[in-house]
Design an enzyme around this catalytic site. Structure first.
Site, PDB file in Angstrom:
ATOM      1  N   SER A  23       0.838  -1.210   0.000  1.00 44.62           N
ATOM      2  CA  SER A  23       0.000   0.000   0.000  1.00 44.62           C
ATOM      3  C   SER A  23       0.868   1.253   0.000  1.00 44.62           C
ATOM      4  O   SER A  23       1.912   1.290   0.664  1.00 44.62           O
ATOM      5  CB  SER A  23      -0.862   0.046   1.271  1.00 44.62           C
ATOM      6  OG  SER A  23      -1.756  -1.044   1.308  1.00 44.62           O
ATOM      7  N   VAL A  69     -14.494   4.235   6.511  1.00 43.27           N
ATOM      8  CA  VAL A  69     -14.904   5.625   6.270  1.00 43.27           C
ATOM      9  C   VAL A  69     -16.312   5.755   5.689  1.00 43.27           C
ATOM     10  O   VAL A  69     -16.833   6.863   5.611  1.00 43.27           O
ATOM     11  CB  VAL A  69     -13.904   6.367   5.344  1.00 43.27           C
ATOM     12  CG1 VAL A  69     -12.591   6.631   6.043  1.00 43.27           C
ATOM     13  CG2 VAL A  69     -13.714   5.635   4.030  1.00 43.27           C
ATOM     14  N   ILE A  96      -7.220   6.335   0.647  1.00 45.34           N
ATOM     15  CA  ILE A  96      -8.369   5.427   0.560  1.00 45.34           C
ATOM     16  C   ILE A  96      -9.113   5.643  -0.751  1.00 45.34           C
ATOM     17  O   ILE A  96      -9.364   6.794  -1.136  1.00 45.34           O
ATOM     18  CB  ILE A  96      -9.330   5.719   1.741  1.00 45.34           C
ATOM     19  CG1 ILE A  96      -8.695   5.298   3.056  1.00 45.34           C
ATOM     20  CG2 ILE A  96     -10.675   5.051   1.529  1.00 45.34           C
ATOM     21  CD1 ILE A  96      -9.449   5.764   4.278  1.00 45.34           C
ATOM     22  N   TYR A 159      -9.470   4.479 -16.297  1.00 41.35           N
ATOM     23  CA  TYR A 159      -9.509   5.002 -14.924  1.00 41.35           C
ATOM     24  C   TYR A 159     -10.945   5.478 -14.613  1.00 41.35           C
ATOM     25  O   TYR A 159     -11.392   5.440 -13.471  1.00 41.35           O
ATOM     26  CB  TYR A 159      -8.489   6.128 -14.749  1.00 41.35           C
ATOM     27  CG  TYR A 159      -8.124   6.406 -13.310  1.00 41.35           C
ATOM     28  CD1 TYR A 159      -7.573   5.427 -12.501  1.00 41.35           C
ATOM     29  CD2 TYR A 159      -8.351   7.669 -12.749  1.00 41.35           C
ATOM     30  CE1 TYR A 159      -7.235   5.684 -11.181  1.00 41.35           C
ATOM     31  CE2 TYR A 159      -8.014   7.938 -11.431  1.00 41.35           C
ATOM     32  CZ  TYR A 159      -7.458   6.944 -10.650  1.00 41.35           C
ATOM     33  OH  TYR A 159      -7.138   7.214  -9.342  1.00 41.35           O
ATOM     34  N   LYS A 166     -11.754  11.211  -8.112  1.00 41.69           N
ATOM     35  CA  LYS A 166     -10.551  11.977  -7.737  1.00 41.69           C
ATOM     36  C   LYS A 166     -10.740  13.467  -8.024  1.00 41.69           C
ATOM     37  O   LYS A 166     -10.215  14.307  -7.304  1.00 41.69           O
ATOM     38  CB  LYS A 166      -9.313  11.456  -8.478  1.00 41.69           C
ATOM     39  CG  LYS A 166      -8.855  10.072  -8.046  1.00 41.69           C
ATOM     40  CD  LYS A 166      -8.491  10.006  -6.570  1.00 41.69           C
ATOM     41  CE  LYS A 166      -7.848   8.686  -6.210  1.00 41.69           C
ATOM     42  NZ  LYS A 166      -7.719   8.499  -4.755  1.00 41.69           N
ATOM     43  N   LYS A 196       2.227  -0.242  -8.392  1.00 42.29           N
ATOM     44  CA  LYS A 196       1.499  -1.517  -8.352  1.00 42.29           C
ATOM     45  C   LYS A 196       1.019  -1.816  -6.930  1.00 42.29           C
ATOM     46  O   LYS A 196       1.828  -2.016  -6.020  1.00 42.29           O
ATOM     47  CB  LYS A 196       2.438  -2.622  -8.828  1.00 42.29           C
ATOM     48  CG  LYS A 196       1.759  -3.854  -9.281  1.00 42.29           C
ATOM     49  CD  LYS A 196       2.756  -4.741  -9.979  1.00 42.29           C
ATOM     50  CE  LYS A 196       2.143  -6.043 -10.392  1.00 42.29           C
ATOM     51  NZ  LYS A 196       3.146  -6.894 -11.011  1.00 42.29           N
TER      52      LYS A 196
HETATM   53  O1  0WD Z   1      -1.022   3.726  -8.703  1.00 37.71           O
HETATM   54  C1  0WD Z   1      -1.504   3.825  -7.584  1.00 37.71           C
HETATM   55  N1  0WD Z   1      -1.499   2.798  -6.750  1.00 37.71           N
HETATM   56  C2  0WD Z   1      -2.077   5.138  -7.147  1.00 37.71           C
HETATM   57  C3  0WD Z   1      -2.901   5.201  -6.059  1.00 37.71           C
HETATM   58  C4  0WD Z   1      -1.714   6.335  -7.944  1.00 37.71           C
HETATM   59  C5  0WD Z   1      -2.283   7.552  -7.407  1.00 37.71           C
HETATM   60  C6  0WD Z   1      -3.121   7.561  -6.333  1.00 37.71           C
HETATM   61  N2  0WD Z   1      -3.426   6.399  -5.673  1.00 37.71           N
HETATM   62  C7  0WD Z   1      -4.300   6.476  -4.525  1.00 37.71           C
HETATM   63  C8  0WD Z   1      -5.490   5.541  -4.508  1.00 37.71           C
HETATM   64  O2  0WD Z   1      -6.526   5.981  -5.335  1.00 37.71           O
HETATM   65  C9  0WD Z   1      -5.861   5.619  -3.031  1.00 37.71           C
HETATM   66  O3  0WD Z   1      -6.528   6.833  -2.762  1.00 37.71           O
HETATM   67  O4  0WD Z   1      -3.588   6.132  -3.376  1.00 37.71           O
HETATM   68  C10 0WD Z   1      -4.483   5.680  -2.375  1.00 37.71           C
HETATM   69  C11 0WD Z   1      -3.978   4.348  -1.825  1.00 37.71           C
HETATM   70  O5  0WD Z   1      -4.103   3.359  -2.807  1.00 37.71           O
HETATM   71  P1  0WD Z   1      -3.123   2.116  -2.957  1.00 37.71           P
HETATM   72  O6  0WD Z   1      -2.091   2.156  -1.922  1.00 37.71           O
HETATM   73  O7  0WD Z   1      -2.769   2.027  -4.381  1.00 37.71           O
HETATM   74  O8  0WD Z   1      -4.093   0.867  -2.726  1.00 37.71           O
HETATM   75  P2  0WD Z   1      -4.409  -0.120  -1.496  1.00 37.71           P
HETATM   76  O9  0WD Z   1      -3.158  -0.679  -0.919  1.00 37.71           O
HETATM   77  O10 0WD Z   1      -5.405  -1.110  -2.029  1.00 37.71           O
HETATM   78  O11 0WD Z   1      -5.098   0.840  -0.432  1.00 37.71           O
HETATM   79  C12 0WD Z   1      -6.356   1.404  -0.614  1.00 37.71           C
HETATM   80  C13 0WD Z   1      -7.124   1.102   0.631  1.00 37.71           C
HETATM   81  C14 0WD Z   1      -7.902  -0.208   0.717  1.00 37.71           C
HETATM   82  O12 0WD Z   1      -7.217  -1.272   0.438  1.00 37.71           O
HETATM   83  P3  0WD Z   1      -7.959  -2.633  -0.086  1.00 37.71           P
HETATM   84  O13 0WD Z   1      -6.891  -3.239  -0.935  1.00 37.71           O
HETATM   85  O14 0WD Z   1      -8.295  -3.367   1.143  1.00 37.71           O
HETATM   86  O15 0WD Z   1      -9.168  -2.224  -0.901  1.00 37.71           O
HETATM   87  O16 0WD Z   1      -8.212   1.931   0.853  1.00 37.71           O
HETATM   88  C15 0WD Z   1      -8.827   1.391   2.007  1.00 37.71           C
HETATM   89  C16 0WD Z   1      -8.462  -0.043   2.121  1.00 37.71           C
HETATM   90  O17 0WD Z   1      -7.544  -0.245   3.143  1.00 37.71           O
HETATM   91  N3  0WD Z   1     -10.265   1.466   1.970  1.00 37.71           N
HETATM   92  C17 0WD Z   1     -10.982   1.880   3.018  1.00 37.71           C
HETATM   93  N4  0WD Z   1     -10.595   2.317   4.239  1.00 37.71           N
HETATM   94  C18 0WD Z   1     -11.561   2.648   5.098  1.00 37.71           C
HETATM   95  N5  0WD Z   1     -12.864   2.569   4.804  1.00 37.71           N
HETATM   96  C19 0WD Z   1     -12.322   1.764   2.633  1.00 37.71           C
HETATM   97  C20 0WD Z   1     -13.288   2.133   3.586  1.00 37.71           C
HETATM   98  N6  0WD Z   1     -14.599   2.078   3.330  1.00 37.71           N
HETATM   99  N7  0WD Z   1     -12.374   1.280   1.363  1.00 37.71           N
HETATM  100  C21 0WD Z   1     -11.118   1.114   0.961  1.00 37.71           C
END
Ligand code: 0WD
Length: 266
Positions: A23, A69, A96, A159, A166, A196
């Site tokens: 993450s 959230v 998130i 996307y 976003k 990733k």
């Molecule tokens: O390329 C990327 N990975 C990018 C991500 C590029 C630019 C931005 N982002 C953003 C994402 O849109 C997000 O806002 O960064 C943020 C973190 O994303 P991440 O690290 O890529 O993804 P991940 O490790 O999956 O974390 C997102 C987390 C969820 O993970 P899972 O895999 O369990 O869906 O958001 C959290 C959850 O931990 N999440 C929530 N937390 C609290 N309440 C909820 C919720 N209802 N839903 C999802």
């Protein structure tokens, strides 16, 4: 880290969105910790609890608090637990997002009403909900940051709905920055390049995006969660006390390219 230079000594930071070690929030938490911040991590549900607790141990026993959230009672319980066991807060990281997989490919005009509501609730409104819940616990001069992506303002095929979410998130950042500015509290977005993770893999054709960036971006590379963490340290620190309502790009400069380079090969 530059030897001996700790920018967040004595600060307390809340990091949301840690799901596993890939993450972006994990990279951010590690960097904030390296710079001396005391951390609290939120996790979404039992599914990820063990993983988050393991990580918390590596971060000087960071406080671990459940928070969904999309649920007001959960936000309130988190607020109460932090008030009792953690104290006031100097930095909040919103990392998130969620959309149904079918809304991250295909045509935007096929997006369902319920899919739209869900994505905007979890990915955009959640920043308002989080700040609203924590507003009395935020110290004056605190820093709030949210993770966003280029797809908010530019067309990134597939996307789709997340780009729309976003865009709303970045607008929330600006209005919250105004509302909290009289307390010196700053609200910014970090627009990360593609990394990733469990979430990004849901976006149709994501591995293709990862291949293009190093061929096109001025720095000729992809970015890492640690790169994002370094920017988060700056935004959480007193080095950025006059920066608010901004979208700060951590994408190796990709967003500034107006045309692919002449030698770009697919
Ligand atoms: O390329 C990327 N990975 C990018 C991500 C590029 C630019 C931005 N982002 C953003 C994402 O849109 C997000 O806002 O960064 C943020 C973190 O994303 P991440 O690290 O890529 O993804 P991940 O490790 O999956 O974390 C997102 C987390 C969820 O993970 P899972 O895999 O369990 O869906 O958001 C959290 C959850 O931990 N999440 C929530 N937390 C609290 N309440 C909820 C919720 N209802 N839903 C999802």
């Amino acid at each position: 880290m530059y030897a001996g230079m700790k920018l967040l000594e004595g600060k307390r930071a809340l990091v949301t969105g840690v799901a596993n070690r890939w993450s972006i929030a994990t990279g951010v938490a590690r960097k904030l910790h390296e710079h001396g911040a005391r951390l609290a991590l939120t996790y979404q549900g039992e599914r990820v609890r063990d993983e988050v607790e393991k990580l918390a141990k590596e971060l000087d026993d960071a406080r671990v608090v459940e928070c969904d959230v999309s649920n007001d009672a959960s936000l309130e319980a988190m607020r109460n637990e932090l008030a009792e066991h953690f104290g006031t807060i100097d930095a909040v990281v919103h990392s998130i997002a969620f959309a149904n997989k079918e809304d991250l490919a295909g045509k935007v005009f096929d997006t369902s009403r319920s899919g739209f509501s869900l994505a905007l609730d979890v990915s955009s409104y959640s920043l308002i909900a989080l700040v609203g819940a924590l507003r009395e616990q935020l110290n004056d001069g605190a820093s709030v940051m949210a993770l966003t992506y280029l797809g908010a303002t530019q067309i990134v095929p597939n996307y789709n709905l997340m780009g729309i979410a976003k865009a709303a998130l970045e607008s929330c950042v600006r209005y919250l920055a105004y509302d909290l500015g009289d307390r010196g509290i700053r609200v910014n977005a970090i627009s990360a390049g593609p990394i990733k993770t469990a979430s990004s893999r849901q976006v149709g054709g994501f591995s293709r995006i990862l291949e293009v960036v190093p061929k096109v971006a001025p720095l000729r590379r992809n970015v890492t969660a640690e790169d994002v963490g370094n920017a988060a340290v700056y935004l959480a620190s007193d080095l950025s006390t006059a920066i608010t309502a901004d979208v700060h790009f951590v994408d190796a400069g990709y967003h500034m390219m107006g045309l692919y380079p002449p030698d770009f090969a697919t």
